[in-house]
Design a protein around this motif. Structure first.
Motif, PDB file in Angstrom:
ATOM      1  N   ALA A 206     -16.971  14.566  27.256  1.00  0.00           N
ATOM      2  CA  ALA A 206     -16.553  13.166  27.182  1.00  0.00           C
ATOM      3  C   ALA A 206     -17.774  12.283  26.966  1.00  0.00           C
ATOM      4  CB  ALA A 206     -15.826  12.747  28.457  1.00  0.00           C
ATOM      5  N   VAL A 207     -17.543  11.092  26.414  1.00  0.00           N
ATOM      6  CA  VAL A 207     -18.629  10.118  26.225  1.00  0.00           C
ATOM      7  C   VAL A 207     -18.152   8.738  26.665  1.00  0.00           C
ATOM      8  CG1 VAL A 207     -19.933  11.244  24.388  1.00  0.00           C
ATOM      9  CG2 VAL A 207     -17.937   9.878  23.802  1.00  0.00           C
ATOM     10  N   PRO A 208     -19.004   7.988  27.368  1.00  0.00           N
ATOM     11  CA  PRO A 208     -18.657   6.611  27.692  1.00  0.00           C
ATOM     12  C   PRO A 208     -18.735   5.734  26.442  1.00  0.00           C
ATOM     13  CG  PRO A 208     -20.367   7.474  29.170  1.00  0.00           C
ATOM     14  CD  PRO A 208     -20.256   8.414  28.021  1.00  0.00           C
ATOM     15  N   VAL A 209     -17.842   4.772  26.373  1.00  0.00           N
ATOM     16  CA  VAL A 209     -17.872   3.764  25.314  1.00  0.00           C
ATOM     17  C   VAL A 209     -18.470   2.504  25.929  1.00  0.00           C
ATOM     18  CG1 VAL A 209     -16.525   2.473  23.621  1.00  0.00           C
ATOM     19  CG2 VAL A 209     -15.778   4.764  24.345  1.00  0.00           C
ATOM     20  N   VAL A 210     -19.573   2.008  25.357  1.00  0.00           N
ATOM     21  CA  VAL A 210     -20.276   0.872  25.953  1.00  0.00           C
ATOM     22  C   VAL A 210     -20.312  -0.310  24.989  1.00  0.00           C
ATOM     23  CG1 VAL A 210     -21.690   2.339  27.431  1.00  0.00           C
ATOM     24  CG2 VAL A 210     -22.520   1.729  25.158  1.00  0.00           C
ATOM     25  N   ASP A 211     -20.442  -1.514  25.556  1.00  0.00           N
ATOM     26  CA  ASP A 211     -20.563  -2.707  24.727  1.00  0.00           C
ATOM     27  C   ASP A 211     -22.029  -2.939  24.385  1.00  0.00           C
ATOM     28  OD1 ASP A 211     -21.756  -3.816  26.993  1.00  0.00           O
ATOM     29  OD2 ASP A 211     -20.033  -5.054  27.522  1.00  0.00           O
ATOM     30  N   THR A 212     -22.333  -4.062  23.778  1.00  0.00           N
ATOM     31  CA  THR A 212     -23.713  -4.330  23.338  1.00  0.00           C
ATOM     32  C   THR A 212     -24.672  -4.518  24.505  1.00  0.00           C
ATOM     33  OG1 THR A 212     -23.128  -6.682  23.151  1.00  0.00           O
ATOM     34  CG2 THR A 212     -23.002  -5.334  21.138  1.00  0.00           C
ATOM     35  N   ASP A 213     -24.162  -4.797  25.704  1.00  0.00           N
ATOM     36  CA  ASP A 213     -24.998  -4.918  26.903  1.00  0.00           C
ATOM     37  C   ASP A 213     -25.060  -3.628  27.700  1.00  0.00           C
ATOM     38  OD1 ASP A 213     -25.723  -7.633  26.541  1.00  0.00           O
ATOM     39  OD2 ASP A 213     -23.763  -8.262  27.295  1.00  0.00           O
ATOM     40  N   HIS A 214     -24.547  -2.553  27.122  1.00  0.00           N
ATOM     41  CA  HIS A 214     -24.542  -1.223  27.739  1.00  0.00           C
ATOM     42  C   HIS A 214     -23.666  -1.166  28.993  1.00  0.00           C
ATOM     43  CE1 HIS A 214     -26.219   2.660  26.876  1.00  0.00           C
ATOM     44  NE2 HIS A 214     -26.568   2.865  28.117  1.00  0.00           N
ATOM     45  N   ARG A 215     -22.596  -1.944  28.989  1.00  0.00           N
ATOM     46  CA  ARG A 215     -21.625  -1.878  30.079  1.00  0.00           C
ATOM     47  C   ARG A 215     -20.432  -1.040  29.633  1.00  0.00           C
ATOM     48  NH1 ARG A 215     -23.344  -7.370  30.333  1.00  0.00           N
ATOM     49  NH2 ARG A 215     -24.376  -7.830  32.325  1.00  0.00           N
ATOM     50  N   PRO A 216     -19.972  -0.112  30.466  1.00  0.00           N
ATOM     51  CA  PRO A 216     -18.869   0.773  30.074  1.00  0.00           C
ATOM     52  C   PRO A 216     -17.567   0.023  29.834  1.00  0.00           C
ATOM     53  CG  PRO A 216     -20.035   1.635  31.994  1.00  0.00           C
ATOM     54  CD  PRO A 216     -20.501   0.225  31.795  1.00  0.00           C
ATOM     55  N   LEU A 217     -16.930   0.331  28.710  1.00  0.00           N
ATOM     56  CA  LEU A 217     -15.615  -0.215  28.387  1.00  0.00           C
ATOM     57  C   LEU A 217     -14.515   0.809  28.627  1.00  0.00           C
ATOM     58  CD1 LEU A 217     -16.545  -1.896  24.980  1.00  0.00           C
ATOM     59  CD2 LEU A 217     -16.290  -3.027  27.194  1.00  0.00           C
ATOM     60  N   GLY A 218     -14.865   2.073  28.486  1.00  0.00           N
ATOM     61  CA  GLY A 218     -13.911   3.155  28.641  1.00  0.00           C
ATOM     62  C   GLY A 218     -14.604   4.479  28.420  1.00  0.00           C
ATOM     63  N   VAL A 219     -13.827   5.537  28.331  1.00  0.00           N
ATOM     64  CA  VAL A 219     -14.355   6.886  28.117  1.00  0.00           C
ATOM     65  C   VAL A 219     -13.471   7.596  27.105  1.00  0.00           C
ATOM     66  CG1 VAL A 219     -14.811   9.140  29.162  1.00  0.00           C
ATOM     67  CG2 VAL A 219     -15.335   7.051  30.437  1.00  0.00           C
ATOM     68  N   VAL A 220     -14.108   8.274  26.151  1.00  0.00           N
ATOM     69  CA  VAL A 220     -13.365   9.122  25.222  1.00  0.00           C
ATOM     70  C   VAL A 220     -13.609  10.571  25.617  1.00  0.00           C
ATOM     71  CG1 VAL A 220     -13.039   9.860  22.841  1.00  0.00           C
ATOM     72  CG2 VAL A 220     -13.559   7.475  23.327  1.00  0.00           C
ATOM     73  N   SER A 221     -12.554  11.285  25.938  1.00  0.00           N
ATOM     74  CA  SER A 221     -12.661  12.682  26.349  1.00  0.00           C
ATOM     75  C   SER A 221     -12.052  13.588  25.294  1.00  0.00           C
ATOM     76  CB  SER A 221     -11.931  12.890  27.679  1.00  0.00           C
ATOM     77  OG  SER A 221     -10.535  12.724  27.497  1.00  0.00           O
ATOM     78  N   GLU A 222     -12.233  14.884  25.491  1.00  0.00           N
ATOM     79  CA  GLU A 222     -11.595  15.850  24.595  1.00  0.00           C
ATOM     80  C   GLU A 222     -10.084  15.669  24.588  1.00  0.00           C
ATOM     81  OE1 GLU A 222     -14.670  19.653  24.784  1.00  0.00           O
ATOM     82  OE2 GLU A 222     -13.105  19.444  26.309  1.00  0.00           O
ATOM     83  N   ALA A 223      -9.513  15.342  25.748  1.00  0.00           N
ATOM     84  CA  ALA A 223      -8.063  15.134  25.825  1.00  0.00           C
ATOM     85  C   ALA A 223      -7.636  13.954  24.966  1.00  0.00           C
ATOM     86  CB  ALA A 223      -7.643  14.916  27.276  1.00  0.00           C
ATOM     87  N   ASP A 224      -8.447  12.898  24.962  1.00  0.00           N
ATOM     88  CA  ASP A 224      -8.127  11.737  24.126  1.00  0.00           C
ATOM     89  C   ASP A 224      -8.160  12.109  22.649  1.00  0.00           C
ATOM     90  OD1 ASP A 224      -7.924   9.942  26.318  1.00  0.00           O
ATOM     91  OD2 ASP A 224     -10.104   9.787  26.387  1.00  0.00           O
ATOM     92  N   LEU A 225      -9.121  12.918  22.264  1.00  0.00           N
ATOM     93  CA  LEU A 225      -9.238  13.327  20.869  1.00  0.00           C
ATOM     94  C   LEU A 225      -8.084  14.235  20.455  1.00  0.00           C
ATOM     95  CD1 LEU A 225     -13.068  14.042  20.852  1.00  0.00           C
ATOM     96  CD2 LEU A 225     -11.917  12.079  19.835  1.00  0.00           C
TER      97      LEU A 225
END
Length: 203
Positions: free
Chosen positions: A29-48
């Motif tokens: 899985a990888v965290p999805v971050v905004d331009t300030d490096h704050r987490p917005l969500g996570v994309v995992s293998e299950a999501d894919l």
């Protein structure tokens, strides 16, 4: 326990690039971050995989589930949001309980000051605590637990640790809170179990 080098993606990162990153770094899985490096969500293998399930399959007699149709192809479309996060001050136990309660396999670790991503902690990271050396566990119990409790003298209580399993024996003072003693020992990183064989001295 956290991993400080974190592979992240932006909301606009595409499906194939995310798959490539998971394969390159051998992560799930990888965290999805905004331009300030704050987490917005996570994309995992299950999501894919949900995107793959939504694709047309001419060999199948069953249509794609309705709730999967129209799945997007960027991190912003694919991610599970909001991200379930923890902080560096969180205990291993608290992190494990949060993972179990929210049914996630890893947690982004954010700074309590500004909410920016500073690491991640996975189930495997949490389990590494149980590889802690028995001598280190015993030292912490003797120096940090026994010396802080009333009538729990290291001179009268023996502490044996084998494979993370703690055995207490000897004599406690008449006013020693034995229940608290067991709980504090169990809370030491690396402890698997606590067996209390102490006896209480007469008042």
């Amino acid at each position: 326990m956290m991993t400080r080098h974190v592979v992240t993606v932006s909301p606009g990162t595409g499906f194939r690039e995310i798959v490539a990153l998971l394969a390159e770094y051998d992560i799930t899985a990888v965290p999805v971050v905004d331009t300030d490096h704050r987490p917005l969500g996570v994309v995992s293998e299950a999501d894919l995989l949900r995107t793959q399930l939504a694709q047309y399959d001419p060999a199948s007699l069953l249509p794609a589930p309705v709730h999967l149709r129209g799945t997007g192809t960027t991190a912003a479309d694919l991610m599970t949001s909001p991200a379930v996060c923890t902080t560096p001050e969180s205990t291993v136990v608290a992190a494990a309980r949060l993972m179990t309660r929210r049914r996630v396999k890893r947690l982004p670790v954010v700074s309590p000051e500004d909410g920016r991503l500073i690491g991640t902690v996975s189930r495997g990271d949490l389990l590494r605590v149980f590889l802690r050396d028995d001598l280190a566990i015993r030292r912490e119990i003797v120096e940090d637990v026994l010396t802080t409790l009333q009538d729990a003298s290291p001179a009268s209580i023996a502490v044996d640790v084998v494979q993370g399993e703690v055995t207490l024996s000897g004599t406690t003072g008449p006013h020693c809170p034995t229940g608290t003693l067991r709980r504090l020992c169990a809370a030491v990183d690396g402890v698997v179990s606590v067996t209390d064989r102490t006896t209480r001295a007469a008042a």
